[in-house]
Design a protein around this motif. Structure first.
Motif, PDB file in Angstrom:
ATOM      1  N   ILE A   1       0.902  -1.145   0.000  1.00  0.00           N
ATOM      2  CA  ILE A   1       0.000   0.000   0.000  1.00  0.00           C
ATOM      3  C   ILE A   1       0.938   1.191   0.000  1.00  0.00           C
ATOM      4  O   ILE A   1       1.537   1.522   1.021  1.00  0.00           O
ATOM      5  CB  ILE A   1      -0.912  -0.021   1.232  1.00  0.00           C
TER       6      ILE A   1
ATOM      7  N   ASN B   1      -5.346   5.270   0.067  1.00  0.00           N
ATOM      8  CA  ASN B   1      -5.688   4.380   1.184  1.00  0.00           C
ATOM      9  C   ASN B   1      -6.628   5.078   2.162  1.00  0.00           C
ATOM     10  O   ASN B   1      -7.551   4.454   2.695  1.00  0.00           O
ATOM     11  CB  ASN B   1      -4.429   3.907   1.910  1.00  0.00           C
TER      12      ASN B   1
ATOM     13  N   THR C   1     -10.374   3.755   2.946  1.00  0.00           N
ATOM     14  CA  THR C   1     -10.749   3.558   4.351  1.00  0.00           C
ATOM     15  C   THR C   1     -12.039   4.293   4.676  1.00  0.00           C
ATOM     16  O   THR C   1     -12.952   3.748   5.300  1.00  0.00           O
ATOM     17  CB  THR C   1      -9.622   4.051   5.284  1.00  0.00           C
TER      18      THR C   1
ATOM     19  N   SER D   1     -11.164  -6.690   2.090  1.00  0.00           N
ATOM     20  CA  SER D   1     -10.969  -5.246   1.949  1.00  0.00           C
ATOM     21  C   SER D   1     -10.431  -4.956   0.558  1.00  0.00           C
ATOM     22  O   SER D   1      -9.719  -5.782  -0.016  1.00  0.00           O
ATOM     23  CB  SER D   1      -9.947  -4.745   2.971  1.00  0.00           C
TER      24      SER D   1
ATOM     25  N   LYS E   1      -7.919  -2.745  -1.499  1.00  0.00           N
ATOM     26  CA  LYS E   1      -6.735  -1.912  -1.311  1.00  0.00           C
ATOM     27  C   LYS E   1      -6.083  -1.660  -2.666  1.00  0.00           C
ATOM     28  O   LYS E   1      -6.056  -2.563  -3.515  1.00  0.00           O
ATOM     29  CB  LYS E   1      -5.725  -2.630  -0.399  1.00  0.00           C
TER      30      LYS E   1
ATOM     31  N   SER F   1      -4.507  -5.885   4.902  1.00  0.00           N
ATOM     32  CA  SER F   1      -5.902  -5.446   4.897  1.00  0.00           C
ATOM     33  C   SER F   1      -6.223  -4.546   6.090  1.00  0.00           C
ATOM     34  O   SER F   1      -7.145  -3.749   6.032  1.00  0.00           O
ATOM     35  CB  SER F   1      -6.849  -6.642   4.863  1.00  0.00           C
TER      36      SER F   1
ATOM     37  N   ASN G   1      -4.821   1.052   7.478  1.00  0.00           N
ATOM     38  CA  ASN G   1      -5.878   2.001   7.144  1.00  0.00           C
ATOM     39  C   ASN G   1      -5.392   3.448   7.110  1.00  0.00           C
ATOM     40  O   ASN G   1      -4.243   3.732   7.375  1.00  0.00           O
ATOM     41  CB  ASN G   1      -7.029   1.848   8.144  1.00  0.00           C
TER      42      ASN G   1
ATOM     43  N   ASN H   1       0.920   3.566   5.163  1.00  0.00           N
ATOM     44  CA  ASN H   1       1.411   2.698   4.098  1.00  0.00           C
ATOM     45  C   ASN H   1       1.985   1.432   4.726  1.00  0.00           C
ATOM     46  O   ASN H   1       2.339   1.433   5.907  1.00  0.00           O
ATOM     47  CB  ASN H   1       2.563   3.357   3.327  1.00  0.00           C
TER      48      ASN H   1
END
Lengths: 401, 401
Positions: free
Chosen positions: A152, A158, A162, A240, A242, A270, A273, A277
């Motif tokens: 991420i 992100n 979220t 989730s 991503k 996952s 959030n 990162n």
């Protein structure tokens, strides 16, 4: 005493000056020498700033001053950063940079110059902000064959994903919120289209596999097509969504891509959030490792740049070996890679037609969404694309990790 | 070609040999030289093992062979590991070890000898198995003042707590399962009483604060008093119970402890499950970072040892500076530290008496458990202990992070 010149006095550059001037004592202990900022290169003046007297507008002044041992580059963009950094290295100065565009484009060449000159070109902050990831890849996981790097890598997207999950809001609402908070820019393409993540995974892949991966070769898909409905399906499936920068090796083939992925909630990425990162690395001996933290922000990113400056000082007269062969690595065709897909089709899609196109599928339903949604079996991406063509109108499709 | 002697051919030692002999090519690339195992020291013989011819029973053979440049110590325990490692260092050989007892007890001295001899004493695998954490602390976060290190440092207890949460089983059932899976030993005290985590946080604290933290000084509480009911309460409060090794700095005071903690599920450590370990580090510039992976196991741990061997070879003739002052750091009195507590009392405890002892509290209830349970306000540990004395019978209490 080691003198540093900082190129660019924006968010990161001023952060580097702040870190070096705040943590002076511990930094001197670890570097073995005091580190001072001698010059700040910027087009602007900064009247009233405590470092205003260090500001110069002409790189030549820095270039000619033999007292400057380390150059910090935080200008961003390829030019004029590339010209200045190359001059600095050719002139025998080590360089620390936070500039992902520069590293993705010219990393191999600049590393080679530093190696030849027995100095250093370091770029910890170019990926993952404050998270140590470049050094772990280059200096920690040295006994492993790296098999996968997934990350991420973009905090803005992100944060948006979220918020979409937490609040059930749309992409547009999440973007507006991110812009209001200062996480997303007015022109958010670099983030939401995945371009930023693409440059970062190009850098990580070049290091993981020891060879130049061109960012232009990496298939890149952003999050602009992700809707509130997709998120609701994901939650219902205990998954989730991503935006991942991915590269991996299977049977000697190396693949890379940037795209939204459906991850099981048990996957360590996952739970990453907001603007955080994380980079997941799999080696053939160490198995799974993950590095987590603030992927952006003034001081976290500046902390990584300043740590590179410390390393430059500790390694005066000694090059830190970074394996990044300039010969281009040819990525394998993603069409050949096999995985599962989540697919949404209109309510009137016929079960028979779905099976005819995709084979056996597992239906997924969410209350209040009148659609035919399903997860396919494991299939090649090329076969999936053909099937999707045949099946008719597809509302959205997301790859499963 | 660099020759290595491996002391101890148990799980980790044989893993190191396997890593060095499997990834020979990438390791040679990164080290700049081929690395070969020349000796294996063990009391036993290993007939039929492909490395049987390398086994010796007498350390003197290794000590006298000037072809041995690096010694790998995977015997565990303080003696005779300490004697052999010290001899190796005094004899000019760099050492890589996975031995937490040795490092916690004699790390400062062995680092000093290596420094003086211009060789290296490295111990990445002594904490967190395959997770890079020592090198990140020593070589990555060098621009930060470290303010906190908290870790899930013991995979066995984390597995047990995960199973208790997932299945609602008791401590005893979870221990039995862990023993059946080979995660816990027949005599599980080192894990379940927190002794293992204690040595590991002592090492991390010594590095984070640059000064010797004696493991004997660290208050240590294991998970033996954690029951299925505690886990049910935690889940109801949207929290997780984790055994943490913790050390932190507040207002110039440094505290350290090992104990079960109630963590919010939003905390990055709360999602670390099964036998995985993770170490959370907070610096004054980088903010929160976390390092995650397999904290134990043959190949992950061996990967970290082998990476240390690579670093020893790369740094031939150059000491990697590790700041670990042998002067003992006096930890501050935990009684002065303020936090909240989760408390369970019998159903007949009177609200008035609870308030009289603890002040205002927030009640917590879980269906089917007939007790008075609550979370206190923020209070000093000394004040909490006095209040608990006054309040009468307490079934259990768990600290909130």
């Amino acid at each position: 005493m080691v003198n540093v010149a900082v190129l660019g006095y924006g968010t990161i550059g001023s952060g580097v000056v702040e870190v070096l001037q705040t943590n002076t004592e511990v930094i001197a202990q670890r570097a073995g020498e005091e580190i001072a900022v001698k010059y700040i290169l910027d087009l602007r003046d900064f009247p009233g700033d405590p470092n205003a007297d260090k500001v110069v507008h002409d790189y030549d002044i820095i270039d000619k001053d033999e007292d400057v041992q380390v150059v910090v580059e935080c200008m961003g963009g390829v030019e004029p950063a590339y010209t200045f950094v190359k001059r600095a290295l050719l002139n025998g100065r080590s360089v620390a940079t936070s500039n992902k565009e520069l590293v993705a484009k010219h990393g191999a060449e600049l590393i080679a110059i530093a190696h030849e000159k027995n100095i250093n070109f370091l770029f910890e902050a170019s990926v993952g902000g404050g998270i140590p990831i470049i050094r772990p890849l280059v200096q920690c996981l040295t006994a492993d064959v790296i098999e996968e790097v997934s990350g991420i890598l973009n905090g803005t997207t992100n944060y948006m994903l979220t918020r979409m999950k937490e609040e059930g809001i749309s992409f547009e609402e999440a973007l507006k919120e991110a812009q209001e908070k200062g996480y997303a820019e007015l022109h958010p393409e670099a983030d939401v289209e995945g371009y930023d993540a693409c440059r970062k995974i190009a850098i990580l892949s070049s290091l993981a596999f020891g060879q130049q991966v061109d960012f232009e070769d990496i298939y890149t898909e952003g999050i602009t097509s992700i809707t509130a409905e997709d998120i609701r399906y994901a939650t219902a499936m205990n998954k989730s969504i991503k935006l991942l920068g991915n590269s991996w090796r299977v049977d000697g083939k190396i693949y890379a891509m940037v795209c939204p992925m459906l991850l099981d909630n048990a996957h360590p990425l996952s739970g990453v959030n907001d603007v955080f990162n994380a980079i997941f690395v799999r080696g053939n001996m160490v198995d799974e490792t993950m590095f987590y933290g603030k992927g952006a922000g003034k001081l976290p990113t500046a902390s990584a740049v300043a740590a590179d400056v410390v390393d430059c000082v500790k390694h005066t007269g000694k090059n830190i070996k970074i394996l990044w062969n300039p010969e281009k690595l040819t990525l394998s065709d993603l069409g050949d890679f096999e995985r599962q897909y989540f697919v949404r089709m209109p309510a009137d899609a016929e079960a028979k037609a779905i099976t005819a196109a995709f084979g056996a599928v597992e239906m997924v339903s969410v209350e209040g969404i009148n659609e035919k949604a399903f997860i396919t079996g494991v299939m090649k991406e090329s076969a999936f694309n053909e099937a999707a063509e045949k099946a008719g109108h597809i509302i959205n499709r997301i790859r499963l990790d």
